[in-house]
Enzyme design. Sequence first.
Site, short mmCIF file in Angstrom:
data_model
loop_
_atom_site.label_atom_id
_atom_site.label_comp_id
_atom_site.label_asym_id
_atom_site.label_seq_id
_atom_site.Cartn_x
_atom_site.Cartn_y
_atom_site.Cartn_z
N GLU A 48 2.67 -2.17 -13.14
CA GLU A 48 2.05 -0.43 -12.51
C GLU A 48 0.82 -0.29 -13.28
O GLU A 48 -0.14 0.26 -12.68
CB GLU A 48 3.12 0.46 -12.61
CG GLU A 48 4.38 0.41 -11.58
CD GLU A 48 3.89 0.08 -10.16
OE1 GLU A 48 2.84 0.86 -9.79
OE2 GLU A 48 4.59 -0.52 -9.31
N ASN A 52 -3.17 -0.04 -12.09
CA ASN A 52 -3.92 1.24 -11.93
C ASN A 52 -5.29 0.88 -12.64
O ASN A 52 -6.36 1.42 -12.24
CB ASN A 52 -3.12 2.30 -12.72
CG ASN A 52 -2.39 2.90 -12.20
OD1 ASN A 52 -2.13 2.62 -10.67
ND2 ASN A 52 -1.29 3.85 -12.68
N ARG A 106 -1.65 2.91 -1.12
CA ARG A 106 -1.05 3.34 -2.35
C ARG A 106 -0.08 4.39 -1.97
O ARG A 106 -0.40 5.48 -1.21
CB ARG A 106 -2.31 4.00 -3.20
CG ARG A 106 -3.40 3.00 -3.56
CD ARG A 106 -3.10 2.13 -4.75
NE ARG A 106 -3.40 0.99 -4.69
CZ ARG A 106 -2.72 -0.27 -5.02
NH1 ARG A 106 -1.63 -0.20 -5.72
NH2 ARG A 106 -3.33 -1.35 -5.09
#
Length: 147
Positions: A48, A52, A106
């Site tokens: 994660e 990003n 997203r």
Amino acid sequence: MKPINEAAVSFLSRSSNEGFARTAAACFAAQLDPTLEEINDIKTAVSEAVTNCIVHAYPDRLGRVSLRLRLFEDNSLEIQVKDWGVGIADVEEARRPMFTTGSAERSGMGFTIMESFMDAVKVRSRPGKGTVVTLRRKLSRRMGAAV
Ligand SMILES: Nc1ncnc2c1ncn2[C@@H]1O[C@H](COP(=O)(O)OP(=O)(O)OP(=O)(O)O)[C@@H](O)[C@H]1O
Ligand SMILES: [Mg+2]
């Protein structure tokens, strides 16, 4: 607390490097003889954080991402994911579940996932300068640990 072991890698913000970072973190953590669940939690959180950087920090170019892994005496693992990208104007808002500046695919759940799998998640960011996400997780002590 001083680390008893440390490793660092840096890579380009190509999406193919998400898997590289996740596996590198898992390999480093392996010296603690973690459970499968612990390894999976670490992989998920790193994935994660690195995604990003790839998606948000460098939206229209390739940039550098660094991953620093540190191990402490109390069997805790610290993972730092750093970029030199666009930064986050309001970190508190960015960490809220379902907040996203991304496109429709997203869900705005990345930080929430990191928080649920790690003991602590720290985010430092400066707009235009970059972002540092620090993840911490204490692992169970098992017989097979190498350190
Ligand atoms: N490294 C970063 N650089 C710049 N902005 C970031 C970075 N990491 C997160 N953000 C900002 O924080 C928001 C929330 O991030 P989070 O990971 O929780 O959700 P998301 O990435 O939008 O969606 P998902 O992770 O569910 O696909 C992002 O939409 C983005 O605006
Ligand atoms: Mg995300």
